[in-house]
Write an enzyme that holds these catalytic residues in place. Structure first.
Site, PDB file in Angstrom:
ATOM      1  N   CYS A  99       0.751  -0.954   0.080  1.00  0.00           N
ATOM      2  CA  CYS A  99       0.112  -0.085   0.258  1.00  0.00           C
ATOM      3  C   CYS A  99       0.787   1.269   0.243  1.00  0.00           C
ATOM      4  O   CYS A  99       1.814   1.410   0.490  1.00  0.00           O
ATOM      5  CB  CYS A  99      -0.941   0.154   1.140  1.00  0.00           C
ATOM      6  SG  CYS A  99      -1.853  -1.509   1.273  1.00  0.00           S
ATOM      7  N   ARG A 137       4.837   0.412  -6.151  1.00  0.00           N
ATOM      8  CA  ARG A 137       5.049  -0.337  -4.952  1.00  0.00           C
ATOM      9  C   ARG A 137       3.942  -1.431  -5.159  1.00  0.00           C
ATOM     10  O   ARG A 137       3.945  -2.487  -4.339  1.00  0.00           O
ATOM     11  CB  ARG A 137       4.691   0.595  -4.031  1.00  0.00           C
ATOM     12  CG  ARG A 137       5.702   1.779  -3.736  1.00  0.00           C
ATOM     13  CD  ARG A 137       5.262   2.776  -2.710  1.00  0.00           C
ATOM     14  NE  ARG A 137       4.899   2.211  -1.285  1.00  0.00           N
ATOM     15  CZ  ARG A 137       5.452   2.101  -0.396  1.00  0.00           C
ATOM     16  NH1 ARG A 137       6.858   2.374  -0.286  1.00  0.00           N
ATOM     17  NH2 ARG A 137       5.018   1.862   0.797  1.00  0.00           N
ATOM     18  N   TRP A 158      -2.822  -2.783  -1.460  1.00  0.00           N
ATOM     19  CA  TRP A 158      -2.431  -4.061  -1.746  1.00  0.00           C
ATOM     20  C   TRP A 158      -3.149  -5.017  -0.913  1.00  0.00           C
ATOM     21  O   TRP A 158      -2.757  -5.045   0.296  1.00  0.00           O
ATOM     22  CB  TRP A 158      -0.896  -4.320  -1.745  1.00  0.00           C
ATOM     23  CG  TRP A 158      -0.369  -5.416  -2.373  1.00  0.00           C
ATOM     24  CD1 TRP A 158      -0.413  -5.677  -3.638  1.00  0.00           C
ATOM     25  CD2 TRP A 158      -0.121  -6.544  -1.585  1.00  0.00           C
ATOM     26  NE1 TRP A 158       0.423  -7.055  -3.790  1.00  0.00           N
ATOM     27  CE2 TRP A 158       0.580  -7.637  -2.481  1.00  0.00           C
ATOM     28  CE3 TRP A 158      -0.241  -6.775  -0.180  1.00  0.00           C
ATOM     29  CZ2 TRP A 158       0.919  -8.741  -2.209  1.00  0.00           C
ATOM     30  CZ3 TRP A 158       0.346  -8.317   0.076  1.00  0.00           C
ATOM     31  CH2 TRP A 158       0.823  -9.066  -0.710  1.00  0.00           C
ATOM     32  N   ASN A 171      -1.344   1.967   5.746  1.00  0.00           N
ATOM     33  CA  ASN A 171      -0.452   0.891   5.209  1.00  0.00           C
ATOM     34  C   ASN A 171       0.220   0.114   6.256  1.00  0.00           C
ATOM     35  O   ASN A 171       0.570   0.508   7.440  1.00  0.00           O
ATOM     36  CB  ASN A 171       0.904   1.634   4.405  1.00  0.00           C
ATOM     37  CG  ASN A 171       1.954   0.570   3.986  1.00  0.00           C
ATOM     38  OD1 ASN A 171       1.682  -0.691   3.815  1.00  0.00           O
ATOM     39  ND2 ASN A 171       2.949   1.194   3.955  1.00  0.00           N
ATOM     40  N   GLY A 172       0.041  -1.385   6.239  1.00  0.00           N
ATOM     41  CA  GLY A 172       0.599  -2.231   7.457  1.00  0.00           C
ATOM     42  C   GLY A 172      -0.639  -3.139   7.774  1.00  0.00           C
ATOM     43  O   GLY A 172      -1.394  -3.291   7.140  1.00  0.00           O
ATOM     44  N   GLU A 189      17.756 -17.239  -9.669  1.00  0.00           N
ATOM     45  CA  GLU A 189      17.193 -15.897  -9.769  1.00  0.00           C
ATOM     46  C   GLU A 189      16.809 -15.586 -11.304  1.00  0.00           C
ATOM     47  O   GLU A 189      16.037 -14.957 -11.645  1.00  0.00           O
ATOM     48  CB  GLU A 189      18.616 -14.889  -9.676  1.00  0.00           C
ATOM     49  CG  GLU A 189      18.364 -13.542 -10.120  1.00  0.00           C
ATOM     50  CD  GLU A 189      17.240 -12.625  -9.499  1.00  0.00           C
ATOM     51  OE1 GLU A 189      16.840 -13.182  -8.334  1.00  0.00           O
ATOM     52  OE2 GLU A 189      16.938 -11.414  -9.814  1.00  0.00           O
ATOM     53  N   LYS A 248      12.782 -14.298 -12.234  1.00  0.00           N
ATOM     54  CA  LYS A 248      12.696 -13.492 -13.115  1.00  0.00           C
ATOM     55  C   LYS A 248      11.480 -14.001 -14.156  1.00  0.00           C
ATOM     56  O   LYS A 248      10.757 -13.307 -14.526  1.00  0.00           O
ATOM     57  CB  LYS A 248      13.907 -13.031 -13.944  1.00  0.00           C
ATOM     58  CG  LYS A 248      14.936 -12.068 -13.167  1.00  0.00           C
ATOM     59  CD  LYS A 248      14.356 -10.789 -12.975  1.00  0.00           C
ATOM     60  CE  LYS A 248      13.846 -10.648 -11.688  1.00  0.00           C
ATOM     61  NZ  LYS A 248      14.482 -10.654 -10.437  1.00  0.00           N
ATOM     62  N   GLU A 293       8.004 -14.149 -12.406  1.00  0.00           N
ATOM     63  CA  GLU A 293       7.549 -12.758 -12.062  1.00  0.00           C
ATOM     64  C   GLU A 293       7.068 -12.127 -13.561  1.00  0.00           C
ATOM     65  O   GLU A 293       5.789 -11.415 -13.654  1.00  0.00           O
ATOM     66  CB  GLU A 293       8.524 -11.882 -11.666  1.00  0.00           C
ATOM     67  CG  GLU A 293       8.609 -12.074 -10.202  1.00  0.00           C
ATOM     68  CD  GLU A 293       9.833 -10.627  -9.475  1.00  0.00           C
ATOM     69  OE1 GLU A 293       9.258 -10.063  -8.831  1.00  0.00           O
ATOM     70  OE2 GLU A 293      10.951 -11.067  -9.932  1.00  0.00           O
TER      71      GLU A 293
HETATM   72  C1  AGP Z   1      12.592  -9.529  -7.150  1.00  0.00           C
HETATM   73  O1  AGP Z   1      12.332  -9.472  -8.519  1.00  0.00           O
HETATM   74  C2  AGP Z   1      11.252  -9.562  -6.384  1.00  0.00           C
HETATM   75  N1  AGP Z   1      10.495  -8.698  -6.777  1.00  0.00           N
HETATM   76  C3  AGP Z   1      11.227  -9.926  -4.915  1.00  0.00           C
HETATM   77  O2  AGP Z   1      11.599 -11.371  -4.887  1.00  0.00           O
HETATM   78  C4  AGP Z   1      12.278  -9.125  -3.993  1.00  0.00           C
HETATM   79  O3  AGP Z   1      13.552  -9.187  -4.360  1.00  0.00           O
HETATM   80  C5  AGP Z   1      11.940  -9.358  -2.394  1.00  0.00           C
HETATM   81  O4  AGP Z   1      10.746  -9.064  -2.292  1.00  0.00           O
HETATM   82  C6  AGP Z   1      13.287  -8.698  -1.672  1.00  0.00           C
HETATM   83  O5  AGP Z   1      13.122  -7.082  -1.854  1.00  0.00           O
HETATM   84  P1  AGP Z   1      13.831  -6.525  -1.063  1.00  0.00           P
HETATM   85  O6  AGP Z   1      15.396  -6.738  -1.773  1.00  0.00           O
HETATM   86  O7  AGP Z   1      13.331  -4.727  -1.242  1.00  0.00           O
HETATM   87  O8  AGP Z   1      14.095  -6.702   0.377  1.00  0.00           O
END
Ligand code: AGP
Length: 586
Positions: free
Chosen positions: A2, A27, A74, A100-101, A463, A467, A470
């Site tokens: 959020c 965000r 969110w 938010n939270g 990784e 990618k 996502e």
């Molecule tokens: C990465 O592509 C993701 N969106 C997600 O895994 C991200 O790396 C993870 O949420 C950690 O975020 P941060 O590095 O801001 O802590």
């Protein structure tokens, strides 16, 4: 997650709020809303969908008044519906809030308030803040006192902004970000400097356990006991103003393309912190390294590199797992926390657990004003500029670059970190997208992709899988090459694509053998290598570089492949469904 925004000033509030929400879209969110204070009332408009779509339908930016609050939600508690979208008015409509939270004790507070005659419309935890604040205001008729009483009852973590019928704004911060923007014509409250950067670069970063009142007097800040608190105004880095797409179609491709520079810049402004961190690491009894998602994959790379080149053992921990095994952390050890945002709730929780065991916290973080940076004894800045695309790209290679710089120091220079060579090798991969675009067309209808890598290339495989998931929504899995025969080989047939991460180093021959075994089962092979092979159905060439440095290069074609697969599938690469850039809930 959020985003919240508030405005108090001389200009029309609604257009400022809508613009601010648009700047914070990265965000992650599923619904949007705005409330303003008009002559006599608080007016609220909200709906499900993107800011632009909801604004076109409801004309959020036409709401009257010079004071207002806005929100992108969110969903955590309650479905994605118009009613659950924020702002939430109190049952009398005399106060509205954005939050938010998570409020952990909302059910208990809600039933208590219902008994006192306050009614609820939504399924959210947030609405309880509106009615609790209303109840406390009805008792005290005082904004400050009602805020203090309210925060004393809330359990969980939150940042919220409340707009009172009188037109006063008040906000509180507890383990969620909240920043005040000081403009010439008014004040802003926002989750992110991007919410107000177009209007001002003067900001106050509230600490946890602080609340603020914005009214005709100006900005007043207090702790949760009501004591006045003084803060310095910080000049927000001008780099945030660069958070535009420019000529690029998406932030994601812009950020992928920035890597020849960002890999080199990484940690450059933190050389003292890198030196201090290296000394701590050199002398520590036990070292843990933690992160979530991409940042965890970077942590895995650190494990391989530091062990291979510096003979230093470090234990990677998935941040969200540590609360289930807190005994992992030995007293007086070191925890290195990696996070782009510095706001991931799982990472912050891991830090909290490690601190209980007296661990020293070192962090590698992009946002230097983040909660993680505040919790750390040593902070290494990634320095790669704002990353807006939800999928981490340039932040990953910046994390790797810092891990390499530490490795080089730990092994007294045994890694040849030739900045120019690395940068030009990355630029070579980025120079021509045509082959990758062609492969992306083929992947459009593929259901499963596996990515194989051995040793330090295995975290690059995980990784890569992240990618692809996502960005393209294709099921993808990273596999250590040798594990193929222990299970995944059963899945190989002509419908499957396998990416082989196979630079010409000590893993090359074994990985090529795995590729042969896969090919024999009919799967298609995409080879990422500096050496051609007829086993590959598609060869993506990477430049030859010093053996130790391949991970910095080999991830780039997969970032591109994931991006172009998203384009082929007509999904939004910048804002993948259901995901948020900084995951501030556990
Ligand atoms: C990465 O592509 C993701 N969106 C997600 O895994 C991200 O790396 C993870 O949420 C950690 O975020 P941060 O590095 O801001 O802590």
């Amino acid at each position: 997650m959020c985003s919240i925004i508030g405005y108090y000033g001389d200009s029309a509030a609604a257009p400022i709020l809508v613009k601010g929400l648009k700047r914070m879209e990265y965000r992650g969110y599923d619904s949007v809303g705005v409330a303003t204070k008009s002559d006599n009332d608080i007016v609220v408009k909200k709906g499900v969908g993107k800011v632009e779509v909801v604004n076109n339908a409801l004309h959020l930016d036409n709401l009257p008044g010079h004071v207002g609050i806005g929100h992108t939600r969110w969903a955590t508690h309650g479905n994605v519906t118009d009613v659950n979208a924020h702002p939430h008015p109190s049952s009398s409509g005399k106060i509205a809030i954005v939050h938010n939270g998570i409020i952990e004790n909302y059910e208990e507070l809600k039933s208590d308030l219902e008994k006192r005659g306050y009614s609820f419309k939504s399924q959210t935890d947030s609405e309880v803040i509106a009615n609790l604040l209303q109840y406390n205001y009805d008792q005290t008729h005082d904004v400050k006192q009602s805020m203090i009483k309210t925060v004393s009852k809330l359990k969980g973590h939150y940042a919220f902004v409340a707009m009172f019928e009188s037109g006063i704004l008040s906000a509180a911060r507890f383990h969620e970000p909240l920043i005040i923007g000081i403009g010439k014509k008014g004040f802003f409250l926002s989750s992110d400097v991007l919410g107000f950067i177009e209007k001002t670069d003067d900001a106050i970063y509230l600490d946890n356990g602080e609340l603020v009142i914005l009214d005709r007097i100006g900005v007043q800040i207090f702790d949760f006991e009501g004591n006045a608190v003084k803060h310095q105004v910080t000049k927000v880095s001008k780099e945030f103003a660069d958070a535009y797409k420019g000529d690029y179609a998406h932030f994601t491709i812009k950020e992928i393309s920035e890597q020849p520079e960002t890999i080199i810049q990484a940690g450059e402004k933190s050389s003292d912190a890198i030196n201090t961190a290296t000394e701590f690491i050199r002398h520590a009894r036990s070292i843990y390294i933690t992160g979530s998602g991409t940042s965890y994959n970077a942590a895995l790379v650190a494990k391989y590199l530091w062990q291979k080149y510096a003979k230093i053992k470090v234990e990677p921990i998935i941040s969200s797992e540590l609360s289930f095994t807190p005994e992992t952390i030995e007293p007086n050890s070191i925890l290195i926390a990696i996070s782009q945002s510095g706001e991931s709730a799982d990472v912050l929780e891991a830090v909290k657990i490690a601190k209980k065991a007296n661990a020293k916290i070192l962090s590698i973080v992009n946002i230097l004003t983040s909660s993680l940076a505040q919790e750390s004894a040593v902070v290494i800045g990634m320095g790669c500029g704002p990353e807006i695309g939800v999928a981490a790209t340039k932040s990953f290679t910046a994390q790797l670059s810092i891990i390499y710089k530490i490795a080089k120091k730990l092994c007294d220079g045994c890694i040849n970190m030739d900045g120019e060579k690395i940068s030009s090798s990355v630029a070579k991969v980025l120079a021509d997208h045509s082959k990758i675009k062609e492969i992306a067309k083929e992947l459009k209808d593929v259901q499963d992709i596996y990515i194989l890598g051995r040793a330090v290339h295995y975290p690059i495989a995980t990784e890569s899988a992240l990618k692809l998931k996502e960005l393209s929504y294709i099921h993808a899995e990273g596999i250590p090459g040798g594990e193929l025969k222990h299970g995944p080989l059963a899945l190989m047939d002509s419908s499957v694509y396998v990416v082989i991460i196979n630079p010409n180093d000590f893993t090359y021959n074994d990985t090529l053998t795995s590729a042969r075994e896969i090919k024999a089962r009919g799967a298609k092979i995409i080879g990422i290598s500096d050496k051609p092979s007829d086993i590959y159905d598609h060869w993506i060439q990477i430049p030859t570089i010093d053996d130790s440095l391949y991970p910095l290069i080999e991830i780039i074609p997969i970032q591109l492949l994931s991006y172009y697969s998203a384009i082929e599938k007509n999904t939004d690469p910048d804002y993948p469904r259901n995901l948020a850039k900084s995951v501030t809930v556990k």
